[in-house]
Enzyme design. Structure first.
Site, PDB file in Angstrom:
ATOM      1  N   SER A  23      20.922  30.265  83.009  1.00 52.88           N
ATOM      2  CA  SER A  23      19.824  30.695  83.050  1.00 52.88           C
ATOM      3  C   SER A  23      19.496  31.564  81.750  1.00 52.88           C
ATOM      4  CB  SER A  23      19.326  31.755  84.041  1.00 52.88           C
ATOM      5  OG  SER A  23      19.319  31.321  85.385  1.00 52.88           O
ATOM      6  N   ARG A  27      17.446  30.329  78.146  1.00 52.54           N
ATOM      7  CA  ARG A  27      16.225  31.154  77.613  1.00 52.54           C
ATOM      8  C   ARG A  27      16.577  31.449  76.362  1.00 52.54           C
ATOM      9  NH1 ARG A  27      16.069  31.326  82.865  1.00 52.54           N
ATOM     10  NH2 ARG A  27      14.411  32.130  83.957  1.00 52.54           N
ATOM     11  N   GLY A 100      15.463  21.745  86.070  1.00 51.71           N
ATOM     12  CA  GLY A 100      14.288  22.154  86.410  1.00 51.71           C
ATOM     13  C   GLY A 100      13.798  23.355  85.306  1.00 51.71           C
ATOM     14  N   ARG A 128      11.007  16.772  91.995  1.00 51.46           N
ATOM     15  CA  ARG A 128      10.798  18.118  92.199  1.00 51.46           C
ATOM     16  C   ARG A 128       9.025  18.684  91.967  1.00 51.46           C
ATOM     17  NH1 ARG A 128      15.608  21.185  90.078  1.00 51.46           N
ATOM     18  NH2 ARG A 128      14.560  22.907  91.402  1.00 51.46           N
ATOM     19  N   SER A 173       9.786  32.632  92.549  1.00 50.32           N
ATOM     20  CA  SER A 173      10.323  31.662  91.389  1.00 50.32           C
ATOM     21  C   SER A 173      10.526  32.094  90.123  1.00 50.32           C
ATOM     22  CB  SER A 173       9.555  30.193  91.533  1.00 50.32           C
ATOM     23  OG  SER A 173       9.905  29.600  90.373  1.00 50.32           O
ATOM     24  N   ASP A 320      20.876  30.362  94.621  1.00 49.38           N
ATOM     25  CA  ASP A 320      21.797  29.411  94.029  1.00 49.38           C
ATOM     26  C   ASP A 320      23.194  29.360  94.708  1.00 49.38           C
ATOM     27  OD1 ASP A 320      19.677  28.160  92.392  1.00 49.38           O
ATOM     28  OD2 ASP A 320      20.545  29.421  90.672  1.00 49.38           O
ATOM     29  N   LYS A 347      15.249  22.047  95.689  1.00 52.41           N
ATOM     30  CA  LYS A 347      16.217  22.077  94.623  1.00 52.41           C
ATOM     31  C   LYS A 347      16.518  20.992  93.986  1.00 52.41           C
ATOM     32  CE  LYS A 347      16.040  26.769  94.245  1.00 52.41           C
ATOM     33  NZ  LYS A 347      15.346  27.361  93.040  1.00 52.41           N
ATOM     34  N   ARG A 351      18.665  21.056 100.093  1.00 51.36           N
ATOM     35  CA  ARG A 351      20.020  21.600 100.120  1.00 51.36           C
ATOM     36  C   ARG A 351      20.216  22.066 101.654  1.00 51.36           C
ATOM     37  NH1 ARG A 351      20.806  25.199  94.313  1.00 51.36           N
ATOM     38  NH2 ARG A 351      21.069  23.303  93.226  1.00 51.36           N
ATOM     39  N   ARG A 393      25.593  21.969  92.911  1.00 48.42           N
ATOM     40  CA  ARG A 393      25.960  23.052  93.663  1.00 48.42           C
ATOM     41  C   ARG A 393      26.449  22.434  95.273  1.00 48.42           C
ATOM     42  NH1 ARG A 393      25.190  26.986  90.137  1.00 48.42           N
ATOM     43  NH2 ARG A 393      23.369  27.137  89.136  1.00 48.42           N
TER      44      ARG A 393
END
Ligand code: S3P
Length: 455
Positions: A23, A27, A100, A128, A173, A320, A347, A351, A393
């Protein structure tokens, strides 16, 4: 299609340094690309997802200099030179791969530009829902076109002269929150996102790091438009979501101990530690450094795990990690309940369905609910063929399950692991070799060297 074969654990490394946080790497690349100069990013995660973001920023005018690679990991240090938040129109569509985070956050940035961008990705990303970002960005004045009711990719975002909004997140989210805050940088006045349940706050922290002013009043987070991020070097901590795989491997292994080094300890991400503590794991963490994002070493000592209930406001904090926590549940005494986690269904794959199906293949009893599952712990796991559904994952969680199973576990479609943890198989091998025992592990000998590969 690649396969990863896993056998019962034979050895236990004493230390692992996990790669950079996904993440934060996304960014860092985005803010560096919108800043007013050169930012050096260290500890970058060179996974397929994050490289998609770097290439996207490059396609929109940022200059990228690869600086250093780590053997077996990839490009871990790079410089990005931005020319301010007004970007250049890319020559063609942007490939967001499986990511995503790339498509949703970039939608926010593109909403503020005076051009259109088409963004697409792989089969999983194309299923998605993008309506969750399309809705607020349309309210702000951007044009967002996508496929079907769920507004799936390929997406075409046409930037406009945006209006600030106050937007209450309809689901927990961080990606939607971030898309609106990023678009808010291009709207005159104050854009506010209200988050009824707290989600990861990396966007807020990185805005502070790049000198962008924002404020929090209760559960409302606001930015003022018209700010230019100030180029500032940044070090990305290790990804706690990647460390979580080894945390569970260690927590369920009586007599063993592992130190996970330089792991990000942002409280909006450390839920996995709290859940494992509740299950009876012995975990200590020591914060070694805090510059924007807290980080430290996490020590996990193995023991017997007990079942727990995971739900409510803690879900976004462990979203996650739920696949690997489901594996912890299978290894624990009693029945573990995961609830309030409907988001898992949208996801990289569904999942809930993928975890339930693969756990059953390994001999575990699982009851599936719309918003979670109940896992009956304590069964003897048996090796099985695992279907990953292109979800990194799922692949990694079941590779860890394979360490506790009799016989061989075959992870089919294991190439998806590259989206977040390209060196996972190498680290997993430290648990498979009959000779290493508890001796210092070769991964520590990984040496940084100047970048020689092709970016
Ligand atoms: C992410 C937020 C989470 C998480 C994803 C990364 C981010 O998604 O599942 O892996 O970097 O903001 P949502 O915000 O959709 O819950």
């Amino acid at each position: 299609m690649a396969t990863l074969k896993v056998r019962k654990l034979k050895s236990f490394p004493t230390e692992i340094s996990v790669p950079g946080d996904k993440s934060i790497s996304h960014r860092a690349a985005m803010f560096a690309g919108m800043a007013d100069g050169r930012t050096v990013i260290s500890g970058f995660l060179p996974s397929e997802d994050c490289l998609c973001t770097v290439k996207a920023m490059q396609a929109m005018g940022a200059e990228v200099e690869p600086l250093e690679e780590l053997e077996g990991v990839g490009l871990v240090k790079l410089a990005i030179t931005g020319h301010g938040p007004k970007l250049k129109a890319p020559a063609g569509p942007i490939d967001c791969g499986n990511s995503g985070t790339t498509i949703r956050l970039l939608s926010g940035i593109v909403a503020g530009q005076d051009f259109s961008v088409e963004m697409g990705g792989d089969a999983s990303l194309s299923k998605r829902p993008m309506k969750r970002v399309a809705d607020p960005l349309r309210l702000m004045g951007a044009k967002v076109e996508g496929q079907g009711e769920k507004i799936c990719a390929p997406l075409k975002v046409t930037g406009g002269s945006l209006q600030p909004i106050t937007y209450t997140l309809p689901m927990a989210s961080a990606q939607v929150k971030s898309a609106v805050l990023l678009a808010g940088l291009f709207a005159p006045g104050k854009t506010t996102v209200i988050e009824p349940v707290a989600t990861r706050n990396h966007t807020e922290r990185i805005m502070s790091h790049f000198g962008v002013k924002w404020l929090r009043e209760g559960d409302a987070i606001s930015v003022y438009g018209g700010q230019t991020p100030r180029a500032t070097d940044i070090t990305v901590p290790g990804d706690i979501s990647s460390a979580a795989f080894w945390m569970v491997a260690a927590a369920a292994s009586p007599g063993h101990q592992i130190t996970l080094k330089n792991v990000g300890l942002n409280p909006t991400r450390t839920g996995v530690i709290n859940v494992l503590l509740r299950m009876g794991a012995q975990i200590t963490s020591s914060e070694t450094h805090s510059e924007g994002e807290p980080l430290g070493h996490v020590i996990v000592r193995g023991g017997d795990l007990n079942a727990t209930v995971i739900g409510g406001a803690e879900i976004p904090n462990v979203i996650d990690e739920l696949p690997i926590l489901a594996i912890a549940g299978a290894l624990a005494r009693g029945s573990t309940l995961i609830k309030d986690a409907r988001e898992l269904r949208v996801k990289e794959t569904d999942r809930i369905a993928a975890v339930a199906e693969n756990l059953r293949r390994m001999g575990v009893t699982v009851t599936e609910f719309d918003d979670g599952m109940e896992i009956t712990g304590g069964a003897k796991l048996t090796g099985a063929t695992i279907t990953t559904y292109h979800d990194h994952r799922i692949a990694m969680a079941f590779a860890i399950a394979g360490l506790f199973a009799e016989g061989e576990t075959v992870i089919e479609g294991s190439e998806c692991i590259n989206t977040s943890y390209p060196s996972f198989a190498q680290d997993l091998a430290l648990f498979q070799s009959a000779t290493q025992g508890d001796s210092p592990i070769p991964v520590l000998a990984r040496v940084p060297r100047p970048f020689t590969g092709k970016f």
